[in-house]
Write a protein that holds these residues in place. Structure first.
Motif, PDB file in Angstrom:
ATOM      1  N   PHE A 185      36.174  35.530  56.825  1.00  0.00           N
ATOM      2  CA  PHE A 185      37.039  36.545  57.421  1.00  0.00           C
ATOM      3  C   PHE A 185      36.272  37.839  57.707  1.00  0.00           C
ATOM      4  CE2 PHE A 185      39.685  40.301  57.087  1.00  0.00           C
ATOM      5  CZ  PHE A 185      40.589  40.058  58.096  1.00  0.00           C
ATOM      6  N   PHE A 186      35.515  38.282  56.683  1.00  0.00           N
ATOM      7  CA  PHE A 186      34.774  39.533  56.912  1.00  0.00           C
ATOM      8  C   PHE A 186      33.736  39.376  58.020  1.00  0.00           C
ATOM      9  CE2 PHE A 186      36.707  40.931  52.959  1.00  0.00           C
ATOM     10  CZ  PHE A 186      36.906  42.275  53.207  1.00  0.00           C
ATOM     11  N   VAL A 230      35.577  39.823  61.151  1.00  0.00           N
ATOM     12  CA  VAL A 230      35.903  41.240  61.342  1.00  0.00           C
ATOM     13  C   VAL A 230      34.687  42.009  61.855  1.00  0.00           C
ATOM     14  CG1 VAL A 230      36.424  43.380  60.109  1.00  0.00           C
ATOM     15  CG2 VAL A 230      37.837  41.358  59.743  1.00  0.00           C
ATOM     16  N   ARG A 232      34.154  41.224  65.380  1.00  0.00           N
ATOM     17  CA  ARG A 232      35.157  41.906  66.186  1.00  0.00           C
ATOM     18  C   ARG A 232      34.843  43.401  66.321  1.00  0.00           C
ATOM     19  NH1 ARG A 232      38.856  40.893  70.146  1.00  0.00           N
ATOM     20  NH2 ARG A 232      40.916  41.677  69.640  1.00  0.00           N
ATOM     21  N   LEU A 233      34.397  44.002  65.207  1.00  0.00           N
ATOM     22  CA  LEU A 233      34.065  45.419  65.265  1.00  0.00           C
ATOM     23  C   LEU A 233      32.901  45.673  66.209  1.00  0.00           C
ATOM     24  CD1 LEU A 233      34.513  46.562  61.554  1.00  0.00           C
ATOM     25  CD2 LEU A 233      35.917  47.193  63.506  1.00  0.00           C
ATOM     26  N   LEU A 286      34.350  45.519  69.608  1.00  0.00           N
ATOM     27  CA  LEU A 286      35.131  46.702  69.986  1.00  0.00           C
ATOM     28  C   LEU A 286      34.284  47.966  70.058  1.00  0.00           C
ATOM     29  CD1 LEU A 286      38.356  46.211  67.813  1.00  0.00           C
ATOM     30  CD2 LEU A 286      38.201  46.045  70.303  1.00  0.00           C
ATOM     31  N   GLN A 287      33.424  48.130  69.036  1.00  0.00           N
ATOM     32  CA  GLN A 287      32.770  49.427  68.892  1.00  0.00           C
ATOM     33  C   GLN A 287      31.423  49.513  69.593  1.00  0.00           C
ATOM     34  OE1 GLN A 287      33.502  50.103  64.387  1.00  0.00           O
ATOM     35  NE2 GLN A 287      34.160  51.938  65.477  1.00  0.00           N
ATOM     36  N   VAL A 342      39.976  56.825  76.078  1.00  0.00           N
ATOM     37  CA  VAL A 342      40.434  57.778  75.065  1.00  0.00           C
ATOM     38  C   VAL A 342      40.249  59.200  75.564  1.00  0.00           C
ATOM     39  CG1 VAL A 342      39.841  58.731  72.816  1.00  0.00           C
ATOM     40  CG2 VAL A 342      40.160  56.287  73.079  1.00  0.00           C
ATOM     41  N   THR A 373      40.935  53.321  69.635  1.00  0.00           N
ATOM     42  CA  THR A 373      40.450  54.249  68.620  1.00  0.00           C
ATOM     43  C   THR A 373      39.131  53.758  68.032  1.00  0.00           C
ATOM     44  OG1 THR A 373      42.759  54.640  68.104  1.00  0.00           O
ATOM     45  CG2 THR A 373      41.139  55.504  66.561  1.00  0.00           C
ATOM     46  N   LEU A 374      39.100  52.461  67.683  1.00  0.00           N
ATOM     47  CA  LEU A 374      37.856  51.912  67.151  1.00  0.00           C
ATOM     48  C   LEU A 374      36.759  51.975  68.200  1.00  0.00           C
ATOM     49  CD1 LEU A 374      39.183  48.827  65.192  1.00  0.00           C
ATOM     50  CD2 LEU A 374      37.878  50.736  64.242  1.00  0.00           C
ATOM     51  N   PHE A 396      42.390  52.498  59.054  1.00  0.00           N
ATOM     52  CA  PHE A 396      41.089  51.860  59.274  1.00  0.00           C
ATOM     53  C   PHE A 396      40.553  52.193  60.673  1.00  0.00           C
ATOM     54  CE2 PHE A 396      38.311  48.194  60.227  1.00  0.00           C
ATOM     55  CZ  PHE A 396      37.491  48.245  59.113  1.00  0.00           C
ATOM     56  N   GLY A 456      37.564  54.643  61.625  1.00  0.00           N
ATOM     57  CA  GLY A 456      36.570  53.936  62.431  1.00  0.00           C
ATOM     58  C   GLY A 456      36.115  54.785  63.607  1.00  0.00           C
ATOM     59  N   GLU A 457      37.062  55.565  64.167  1.00  0.00           N
ATOM     60  CA  GLU A 457      36.678  56.436  65.277  1.00  0.00           C
ATOM     61  C   GLU A 457      35.793  57.576  64.792  1.00  0.00           C
ATOM     62  OE1 GLU A 457      39.784  58.756  67.019  1.00  0.00           O
ATOM     63  OE2 GLU A 457      38.582  59.284  68.779  1.00  0.00           O
ATOM     64  N   LEU A 479      31.417  52.232  58.805  1.00  0.00           N
ATOM     65  CA  LEU A 479      32.579  51.394  58.541  1.00  0.00           C
ATOM     66  C   LEU A 479      32.141  50.120  57.814  1.00  0.00           C
ATOM     67  CD1 LEU A 479      35.497  51.877  59.184  1.00  0.00           C
ATOM     68  CD2 LEU A 479      35.252  50.556  61.269  1.00  0.00           C
ATOM     69  N   MET A 539      44.064  43.393  52.422  1.00  0.00           N
ATOM     70  CA  MET A 539      42.983  43.928  53.261  1.00  0.00           C
ATOM     71  C   MET A 539      42.899  43.157  54.565  1.00  0.00           C
ATOM     72  SD  MET A 539      39.931  44.245  50.504  1.00  0.00           S
ATOM     73  CE  MET A 539      40.017  45.339  49.092  1.00  0.00           C
ATOM     74  N   ILE A 547      43.364  44.915  58.136  1.00  0.00           N
ATOM     75  CA  ILE A 547      42.202  45.022  59.027  1.00  0.00           C
ATOM     76  C   ILE A 547      42.375  44.093  60.221  1.00  0.00           C
ATOM     77  CG2 ILE A 547      39.705  44.683  59.194  1.00  0.00           C
ATOM     78  CD1 ILE A 547      39.522  45.552  56.262  1.00  0.00           C
ATOM     79  N   GLY A 548      42.973  42.929  59.961  1.00  0.00           N
ATOM     80  CA  GLY A 548      43.206  41.988  61.058  1.00  0.00           C
ATOM     81  C   GLY A 548      44.106  42.597  62.121  1.00  0.00           C
ATOM     82  N   THR A 558      42.207  45.441  64.005  1.00  0.00           N
ATOM     83  CA  THR A 558      41.177  44.981  64.933  1.00  0.00           C
ATOM     84  C   THR A 558      41.739  43.978  65.933  1.00  0.00           C
ATOM     85  OG1 THR A 558      40.582  43.332  63.296  1.00  0.00           O
ATOM     86  CG2 THR A 558      39.248  45.317  63.341  1.00  0.00           C
TER      87      THR A 558
END
Lengths: 633, 370
Positions: A21-22, A25, A28-29, A32-33, A44, B240-241, B270, B274-275, B282, B323, B327-328, B331
């Motif tokens: 899962f992590f 994540v 995914r981060l 996204l980031q 934004v 935002t992320l 989160f 994150g932003e 993070l 968690m 978080i899921g 995101t």
């Protein structure tokens, strides 16, 4: 081994699931980031920042003496921006009770909607704004806006025009010079939150609003006021349908006053046209001055020669010319003074249609004056190709030609100033942000329209009209007026000749005769029962001239003790102090304090009048005049 | 301090200091995050930018006290009270229906100045009870009909009460935890699948045939591919992320918390941090989380008995599920449901429950083989 194998395996499976899962994540981060970051941060940025426009205040309009005739006042406007249904309903209820509406009607009336901007009422009174400010629920807000205000009320409103709710000029001067007056709105960066609150962030990212240019009109508001007063009482007194008048400085071409008065006019606060430039009419006998100019220029006049005026009836072709009175032999001067149609017709025929036509064009008839004001007409002058003698005669006495008042005023200004047709101007100069004056408009001579000697003679004839002729009612003991009367039958709108009982009465002239300063015209439409220009429009003209002289003694009373000075303080505008009643000594020191230097021709006395009066702005080129009474003590 | 006082009586092992330190670090991160994300809202709603931080600090102090207390008690001794405690919790879950609804749901009990969410506490009691009950040596876990009859009704009633509040998110979290605990206890995979399948069927039927929360699910499916196509909340969370990038806008400088991102100091904290701190920092927070979970599982593994194993495993699992769901959602990996992020989000109940879980883990870490 503390736990069984099964337990360890199962725990490991769960641990693996956690790690999986992590791992997802983190991926995914990164998605996204890192991958989407450029796009997302742009979005934004866009949703949380923006610009607000900073409205540029509209330029102020001054009259030629610095009197404020159009300026801005701030007013509150109420708008709605409910964030949710509860705010929407509350705002609706509040408005119902505020405007005494039936319950529930204001929501649909004002189109209230959540998260939508709606103006409710713009430019509300200060008391209402205060009330709303303290009592309004969330969702209703006030915003201040500037509004045009005309401190002089309706005086000169026809020239100024008006602005719409968004401060854009809609007519008159406000429209003609809208691009200068409006300025350019500025912009400021703001940060916005999700509830539409705004935060100013960076002053540096601000585009300053470009202020609207303040402009100075050539109009003298005192003369304007006099003109409008006299037109009103004149139309009333002579039972006319309407009246109009225009006055110009005959040496500069500056328009000093222009107005019309029609008791039936709708919405005088929102004037759409200025009849002195938009209405055209057959001038009648006042046009004889132009005919006379042509005749004089052509050297056709021997001042002692006389012409037989046919005892009031003269057949040209199949038609007959009439005079009001049965004149016999008249000199040219007498023809002008008595306004003999037959006499002037005979000279005109001697001159010929072509030259007369040319003179009419020279004097500016049939062409636009280019004042930039809307609705200006050019008038009409027919070309002489197929003119009969009768038409030449008719033109000589001001028929079969159409003019507007300002054209005629400019023509008389040309006669008054020695023969030069000037460009009429309405804008004198502009004022910069720091109060300096710039773009002073120079006078423009369009052309010489007659010989100076002819002009001299004509002026004398026109003075004679007032002293002895058709305009003796115009003769004033206070100011020497010269001019020409006109009484013209009004053309039928269906084109079949003239009304027999409807007249246009007019007087065009200038004053003071010895040293002409101001030329002008007054026209009355259908005065009854007296319809002669000399008895109706003329006296109005006289009263205007007299009144103007009273407020401008320095222009006329040459012998009076005056001190006149140029006021220059770094080229800026200065407010004039009130000096009346002070001793010369203290007046001088007060004036000096304000940056005005008075030039003295005498060293003792009490100030009895001053010009400009107190609280006006004085421009560097202007003059301050003081009248001083010698101290007898 | 904790180390010294816990040395003596009932154990020979030292407390798991690594877990304690990690927990304290995470707690601090949480306080900073709460302040940074809540100050604007606090200022605009309550007139003081410190409003939420002050509350959270009080809860943090309470939580630490709680941890300290729990590390000093004998957990096994309370096992006999687990059935009555469970019944009381069921009563509390039923009692919320007497309280005033907030935003259309009845999840809270208002006791004086306190607002308590019984479902949070139920989670703890349930894990504790399950751990005690399933560690019974006489229990034949392979006899699944017996298990279903014994555990089905009490757990079913609780889940039904919670789902009616309505609080679908917590229901799913508790259900997942229950399944996880059974899994750890050694239930057969076949049984678990058989138990889960009809539930999944009912859920699918509810969503796609009845249309319950259908929009939310469709939004979710759309947002998996392109987060901007999802609901407003998940779109804002993704933005935002995304705006944070690798390095972040700087602590306190996020613009999305200004009422664009919903619940920036609770459910979507989160994303909000994150932003501000960016991806790299993070990841450090994620590592802290993972390490807490890792220590939890390690403690479970080292337990001398099945009770400790199930209790430690179940609590760690419950922390993880919380968690993971939070978080899921943030995101855009899971459909939107409102759950706080353990240790970080503003909110007393959540912080207290998570801290109690850590306290129990710390307590268990000192046990040695009987």
């Amino acid at each position: 081994m503390k736990r069984t194998r099964m337990e360890r395996v199962r725990l490991s499976v769960i641990l693996a699931a956690v790690c999986l899962f992590f791992g997802i994540v983190v991926l995914r981060l990164v998605h996204l980031q890192v991958l989407l970051q450029p796009r997302y941060s742009q979005i934004v940025q866009r949703q949380s920042s923006g610009t607000v426009s900073i409205p540029a205040p509209r330029g102020i309009i001054y009259d030629r003496h610095g009197k404020v005739v159009a300026n801005n006042v701030t007013r509150s406007s109420i708008y709605s921006y409910p964030m949710n249904d509860r705010e929407l309903i509350r705002a609706g209820r509040y408005l119902d009770s505020l405007f005494n509406l039936q319950r529930g009607t204001s929501q649909s009336k004002y189109g209230l909607k959540t998260r939508k901007f709606r103006w409710i009422k713009r430019r509300i009174s200060d008391e209402l704004a205060n009330h709303i400010d303290t009592t309004a629920p969330k969702g209703l807000y006030l915003r201040t806006e500037t509004q045009r205000e005309y401190p002089q009320g309706l005086i000169g409103k026809q020239i100024l025009g008006f602005t719409d709710i968004d401060n854009r000029g809609q007519s008159g001067f406000e429209l003609a010079y809208d691009s200068l007056l409006a300025g350019r709105d500025g912009k400021a960066d703001i940060r916005r939150d999700g509830e539409r609150n705004l935060y100013r962030v960076k002053e540096s990212a601000l585009i300053k609003p470009e202020l609207g240019k303040s402009l100075v009109l050539t109009i003298d508001w005192r003369l304007q006021e006099i003109l409008e007063d006299e037109l009103r009482s004149g139309v009333d007194k002579y039972n006319a349908k309407s009246g109009q008048g225009a006055f110009v400085d005959c040496h500069t071409g500056e328009i000093l006053a222009m107005a019309h008065y029609d008791p039936n006019e709708k919405k005088p606060e929102h004037p759409v046209k200025l009849r002195t430039i938009s209405d055209q009419f057959e001038p009648g006998s006042i046009f004889k001055a132009i005919t006379a100019a042509a005749v004089l220029d052509a050297d056709l006049v021997n001042f002692s020669d006389t012409v037989y005026c046919e005892m009031g009836k003269w057949k040209i072709g199949r038609r007959t010319l009439h005079d009001d009175k049965e004149h016999g032999w008249l000199t040219f001067r007498e023809i002008m003074e008595l306004s003999s149609n037959i006499g002037i017709a005979k000279y005109a025929l001697k001159l010929g249609g072509d030259l007369l036509y040319q003179k009419a064009l020279d004097f500016g008839f049939g062409q636009r004056l280019n004042t930039r004001l809307g609705g200006e007409t050019r008038g009409r002058v027919h070309s002489p190709d197929r003119w009969s003698d009768y038409i030449v005669a008719a033109l000589a006495m001001g028929h079969s030609i159409a003019v507007n008042s300002l054209q005629m005023a400019m023509a008389f200004a040309a006669i008054a100033n020695g023969g030069e047709l000037l460009q009429p101007s309405l804008l004198m100069c502009s004022v910069t942000e720091k109060g300096r004056l710039d773009n002073q408009c120079d006078l423009t001579v369009i052309r010489r329209v007659m010989k100076e000697s002819s002009a001299d003679s004509l002026r004398a004839f026109l003075r004679g009209v007032v002293e002895r002729g058709t305009a003796t009612k115009v003769n004033s003991s206070a100011v020497t007026i010269a001019g020409k009367t006109g009484t013209a039958e009004i053309v039928r709108p269906d084109g079949r000749g003239y009304f027999k009982n409807k007249f246009m009465a007019s007087f065009a002239g200038f004053f003071p005769y010895e040293e002409p300063k101001i030329a002008g015209i007054v026209v009355l439409c259908e005065p009854k029962p007296v319809h002669y220009g000399g008895y109706t429009a003329g006296p109005i003209f006289r009263r205007i001239a007299e009144n103007y002289m009273v407020i401008n003694p320095d222009l006329f009373a040459a012998g009076c003790q005056t001190i006149i000075t140029n006021t220059v303080k770094n080229g800026q505008t200065v407010e004039v102090p009130d000096l009346i009643g002070r001793s010369l000594e203290s007046a001088c020191s007060i004036a000096e304090h304000c940056g005005i230097r008075l030039r003295q021709t005498t060293d003792k006395g009490i100030i009895i009048w001053q010009y400009p009066t107190a609280d006006r702005l004085v421009f560097p080129s202007d003059e301050v005049g003081q009248g001083i009474e010698e101290n007898t003590h | 301090m904790v180390r010294k006082t816990t040395k003596a009586r009932q154990s020979e092992k030292r407390i798991d200091e690594r877990l304690l330190v990690t927990y304290l670090l995470t707690l601090e991160v949480g306080l900073v995050a709460v302040y940074s994300t809540s100050s604007m809202i606090a200022e605009s709603r309550f007139g003081s930018h410190l409003f939420f931080l002050r509350q959270q600090i009080i809860w943090a102090v309470l939580s630490l006290l709680m941890v300290w207390v729990i590390t000093r008690i004998n957990l096994v001794r309370f096992a006999v009270y687990s059935v009555p405690a469970y019944v009381i919790m069921l009563g509390a879950l039923a009692a919320v229906f007497l309280a005033e609804p907030v935003n259309g749901s009845q999840r809270w009990l208002f006791i004086g100045p306190l607002t308590v969410q019984p479902s949070e506490f139920f989670k703890l009691v349930m894990i504790y009870s399950l751990a005690f009950s399933l560690s019974n040596r006489e229990l034949n876990i392979a006899n699944w009909q017996g298990l279903l009859l014994k555990y089905g009704p009490p757990i079913g009633v609780a889940l039904l009460l919670i789902v009616l509040e309505p609080d679908l998110g917590t229901t799913i979290v508790i259900f997942s935890t229950v399944v996880g605990v059974f899994f750890l206890a050694g239930a057969r995979m076949k049984h678990l699948l058989v138990a889960a399948t009809p539930l999944a069927g009912i859920a699918a039927f509810l969503v796609f045939v009845i249309g319950y929360k259908k929009v939310r699910i469709l939004d979710y499916i759309a947002s998996l591919a392109d987060p901007l196509q999802g609901s407003y909340q998940s779109m804002q969370a993704a933005l935002t992320l995304g705006a944070g990038g690798l390095f972040g806008a700087g602590l306190g400088d996020g613009s999305q918390k200004l009422f664009f991102l919903p619940y920036p100091h609770t459910d979507f904290i989160f994303a909000a941090i994150g932003e501000e701190i960016g991806l790299l920092r993070l990841l450090i927070l994620l590592l802290l989380f993972m390490y807490i979970l890792f220590r939890g599982f390690k403690i479970a593994m080292a337990q001398p008995d099945k009770f400790g194993y199930l209790l430690a495993g179940g609590l760690t699992l419950s922390l993880f599920v919380n968690m993971a769901v939070n978080i899921g959602v943030v995101t855009c990996l899971l459909p939107v449901t409102g759950l706080p992020l353990p240790f970080i989000s503003y909110g007393g109940s959540s912080l207290l429950i998570s801290s109690i879980a850590v306290g129990v883990l710390l307590n268990l870490s000192r046990r040695v083989k009987a």
